[in-house]
Design a protein around this motif. Structure first.
Motif, PDB file in Angstrom:
ATOM      1  N   GLU B 100       0.781  -1.291  -0.014  1.00 39.16           N
ATOM      2  CA  GLU B 100      -0.042  -0.001  -0.029  1.00 39.16           C
ATOM      3  C   GLU B 100       0.800   1.272  -0.047  1.00 39.16           C
ATOM      4  OE1 GLU B 100      -3.806   0.698   0.158  1.00 39.16           O
ATOM      5  OE2 GLU B 100      -3.063  -0.825  -1.115  1.00 39.16           O
ATOM      6  N   ILE B 101       1.969   1.182   0.673  1.00 40.91           N
ATOM      7  CA  ILE B 101       2.853   2.238   0.692  1.00 40.91           C
ATOM      8  C   ILE B 101       3.639   2.498  -0.576  1.00 40.91           C
ATOM      9  CG2 ILE B 101       5.213   2.957   1.362  1.00 40.91           C
ATOM     10  CD1 ILE B 101       4.616   1.500   4.108  1.00 40.91           C
ATOM     11  N   VAL B 102       3.901   1.593  -1.315  1.00 43.30           N
ATOM     12  CA  VAL B 102       4.381   1.577  -2.681  1.00 43.30           C
ATOM     13  C   VAL B 102       3.311   2.203  -3.542  1.00 43.30           C
ATOM     14  CG1 VAL B 102       5.227   0.347  -4.749  1.00 43.30           C
ATOM     15  CG2 VAL B 102       5.978  -0.185  -2.635  1.00 43.30           C
ATOM     16  N   ARG B 103       2.127   1.572  -3.492  1.00 41.17           N
ATOM     17  CA  ARG B 103       1.142   2.004  -4.399  1.00 41.17           C
ATOM     18  C   ARG B 103       0.797   3.688  -4.144  1.00 41.17           C
ATOM     19  NH1 ARG B 103      -3.888   3.608  -4.220  1.00 41.17           N
ATOM     20  NH2 ARG B 103      -3.848   3.474  -1.923  1.00 41.17           N
ATOM     21  N   GLY B 104       0.691   3.888  -3.032  1.00 34.94           N
ATOM     22  CA  GLY B 104       0.464   5.306  -2.636  1.00 34.94           C
ATOM     23  C   GLY B 104       1.491   6.302  -3.203  1.00 34.94           C
ATOM     24  N   ALA B 105       2.793   6.100  -2.820  1.00 31.90           N
ATOM     25  CA  ALA B 105       3.906   6.553  -3.256  1.00 31.90           C
ATOM     26  C   ALA B 105       3.948   6.759  -5.027  1.00 31.90           C
ATOM     27  CB  ALA B 105       5.356   6.252  -2.954  1.00 31.90           C
ATOM     28  N   LEU B 106       3.545   5.680  -5.648  1.00 36.08           N
ATOM     29  CA  LEU B 106       3.415   5.685  -7.092  1.00 36.08           C
ATOM     30  C   LEU B 106       2.427   6.720  -7.563  1.00 36.08           C
ATOM     31  CD1 LEU B 106       4.128   2.102  -8.189  1.00 36.08           C
ATOM     32  CD2 LEU B 106       5.746   4.038  -8.550  1.00 36.08           C
ATOM     33  N   ALA B 107       1.365   6.523  -6.832  1.00 34.08           N
ATOM     34  CA  ALA B 107       0.136   7.339  -7.312  1.00 34.08           C
ATOM     35  C   ALA B 107       0.603   8.938  -6.933  1.00 34.08           C
ATOM     36  CB  ALA B 107      -1.131   7.142  -6.481  1.00 34.08           C
ATOM     37  N   ALA B 108       1.321   9.189  -6.105  1.00 32.44           N
ATOM     38  CA  ALA B 108       1.608  10.633  -5.666  1.00 32.44           C
ATOM     39  C   ALA B 108       2.587  11.355  -6.514  1.00 32.44           C
ATOM     40  CB  ALA B 108       2.208  10.731  -4.325  1.00 32.44           C
ATOM     41  N   VAL B 109       3.102  10.414  -7.429  1.00 30.00           N
ATOM     42  CA  VAL B 109       4.172  11.114  -8.381  1.00 30.00           C
ATOM     43  C   VAL B 109       3.327  11.839  -9.389  1.00 30.00           C
ATOM     44  CG1 VAL B 109       5.739  10.877 -10.341  1.00 30.00           C
ATOM     45  CG2 VAL B 109       5.842   9.318  -8.090  1.00 30.00           C
ATOM     46  N   ASP B 110       3.773  13.369  -9.758  1.00 24.81           N
ATOM     47  CA  ASP B 110       3.147  14.170 -10.610  1.00 24.81           C
ATOM     48  C   ASP B 110       2.768  13.389 -11.883  1.00 24.81           C
ATOM     49  OD1 ASP B 110       2.419  16.229 -11.913  1.00 24.81           O
ATOM     50  OD2 ASP B 110       4.073  17.521 -11.590  1.00 24.81           O
ATOM     51  N   PRO B 111       1.527  13.715 -12.269  1.00 28.34           N
ATOM     52  CA  PRO B 111       0.969  12.828 -13.566  1.00 28.34           C
ATOM     53  C   PRO B 111       1.469  13.333 -14.464  1.00 28.34           C
ATOM     54  CG  PRO B 111      -0.944  13.866 -12.179  1.00 28.34           C
ATOM     55  CD  PRO B 111       0.073  14.237 -11.441  1.00 28.34           C
TER      56      PRO B 111
END
Lengths: 216, 238
Positions: B100-111
């Protein structure tokens, strides 16, 4: 893999007993952690190092050491000091104390999230400190943190099996006892594993609903 | 305490550290595989990863350990060495939190970064490896650091299965000396020191990785030690 349904049905009465104890631990532990956490959070706001350093140090220590060892500590050391509680009480106190060091962080964040204007308004209205906290700050802070507190309740649910180590017969304790008496490990352990998944899933759904209601 | 008993405690420290390193490595591997699978373009892959996360975060780590020790051997006809059984149970459970941490960090990268990758016709794998991960990994370090402390605390659970880790050696010394306060205080302090060292190491790592992408580490007061989030029906915050 051999699956024996009769073992499941034989285990079910013990399962309900265990579930009841687990829920008892969860409710009492949560209450302790909610109250104590608030106490820690408020103490951390006292403007004196003589208070904040000891409180900060002790809670940091409790947060960073295993609950299991803390359980052993309370279970074996308190009787040496002449204080005897039942295993269940000891466990509830230990788990409540452990989680209070997490909930204090939640309260702290909630208190800090109250806009500065609210503090200034309280000052402008010449509210005494006590009223400022009870009537202005805390009602807003606590409302914000309910979902986060709920998360810790679910975490706590998953730590209740640790109480088995100090002889409390909650779900895992019942399952282990049953397994050792009947030499059937697969069924009871799988049943309680699934029970944990179901309960925490339902709890997280309920929490989401609560969160939506609080936000809007 | 005599030196013989201290030897016992030191052996316990060694087992705890071994278990911590091995299950930490397994958890990291699981976290990245499952976390990246959560962002896969095929719905089926995303669903499988989500199911994994829900199942392993939903159950208790201790129940998982019991399951690996008692249910796997008869079910599949092989028995694991305790160290590997503990590693497996802890790695799979904490890996689910890490995912979940990995997913969250990936989602937080500027689109815009992802879109830039598409515009430059990078393949999805190249985008992940060259654009998203280098920016997401430094952001994962603070939550991973908290998770690592949780994992350290989780390693104490294997003592219930009779593995000679630090908590178990504490029990042995208690039985030998009939003196609980002293030994459990020592054991708690040792755990605290290990946790402290871990957070220091992770902070150093964060500083280094963030310098690599031209960012500053999170200032100290913001670094809130949080327990891994546990709700998250199909998502939730990171």
């Amino acid at each position: 893999m051999k699956w024996d349904w009769s073992a499941v049905s034989e285990f079910m009465p013990y399962f309900w007993d265990g579930l009841l104890v687990t829920l008892q631990i969860l409710v009492l532990g949560s209450l302790i952690s909610f109250v104590l956490g608030l106490v820690w959070a408020l103490l951390m706001r006292v403007p004196s190092r003589w208070v904040t350093w000891p409180v900060g140090g002790v809670t940091e220590f409790i947060r960073n050491t295993p609950l299991l060892v803390q359980l052993f500590f309370l279970f074996y050391v308190l009787p040496e000091w002449g204080v005897t509680f039942s295993a269940l009480t000891t466990g509830v106190v230990a788990i409540g104390l452990h989680y209070s060091t997490y909930t204090m962080q939640v309260y702290r964040a909630g208190i800090e999230a109250v806009p500065v204007g609210q503090w200034e308004a309280a000052t402008a209205l010449n509210l005494p400190l006590r009223r400022t906290w009870t009537a202005v700050i805390l009602p807003q802070a606590v409302r914000r943190v309910v979902p986060a507190l709920g998360n810790y309740v679910i975490s706590m649910l998953k730590d209740t099996p640790l109480l088995m180590a100090i002889t409390v017969l909650e779900m895992l304790g019942e399952a282990r006892l049953f397994s050792q008496q009947h030499f059937q490990f697969t069924e009871p352990l799988t049943v309680i594993g699934l029970a944990f998944i179901v309960i925490s899933y339902l709890a997280s759904l309920a929490l989401r609903a609560l969160e939506r209601r609080l936000v809007h | 305490m005599t030196s013989g008993l201290w030897d016992l405690v030191l052996k316990g420290v060694w087992v705890t550290i071994q278990l911590l390193v091995l299950s930490g490595l397994l958890a990291t591997a699981v976290a990245f595989v499952v976390g990246i699978a959560r962002t896969h373009r095929l719905k089926f892959v995303r669903f499988l990863a989500g199911l994994y996360i829900e199942v392993f975060r939903g159950t208790s780590a201790l129940v998982m350990i019991f399951w690996v020790f008692f249910v796997l051997p008869p079910a599949f006809g092989w028995q694991l060495v305790p160290l590997w059984a503990g590693t497996l149970a802890l790695g799979l459970t904490y890996g689910a939190y890490g995912a979940e941490i990995v997913r969250g960090a990936l989602a937080a990268v500027d689109p815009a970064q992802r879109e830039g990758g598409i515009a430059l016709s990078f393949t999805p794998a190249q985008r992940m490896r060259l654009i998203l991960l280098p920016q997401a990994v430094p952001e994962m370090i603070p939550p991973f650091s908290n998770l690592l402390v949780e994992l350290l605390k989780g390693t104490a659970l294997v003592s219930i299965m009779g593995m000679g880790d630090l908590a178990f050696s504490g029990n042995l010394v208690r039985l030998a000396l009939q003196e609980s306060a002293e030994i459990y205080t020592y054991i708690l302090i040792i755990y605290f020191v290990i946790a402290f060292l871990l957070t220091r190491i992770m902070r150093g790592l964060e500083k280094k990785l963030k310098a690599g992408v031209g960012k500053k580490p999170v200032p100290e007061p913001d670094l809130e030690l949080k327990r891994a989030e546990t709700t998250g029906v199909g998502g939730g915050g990171a």
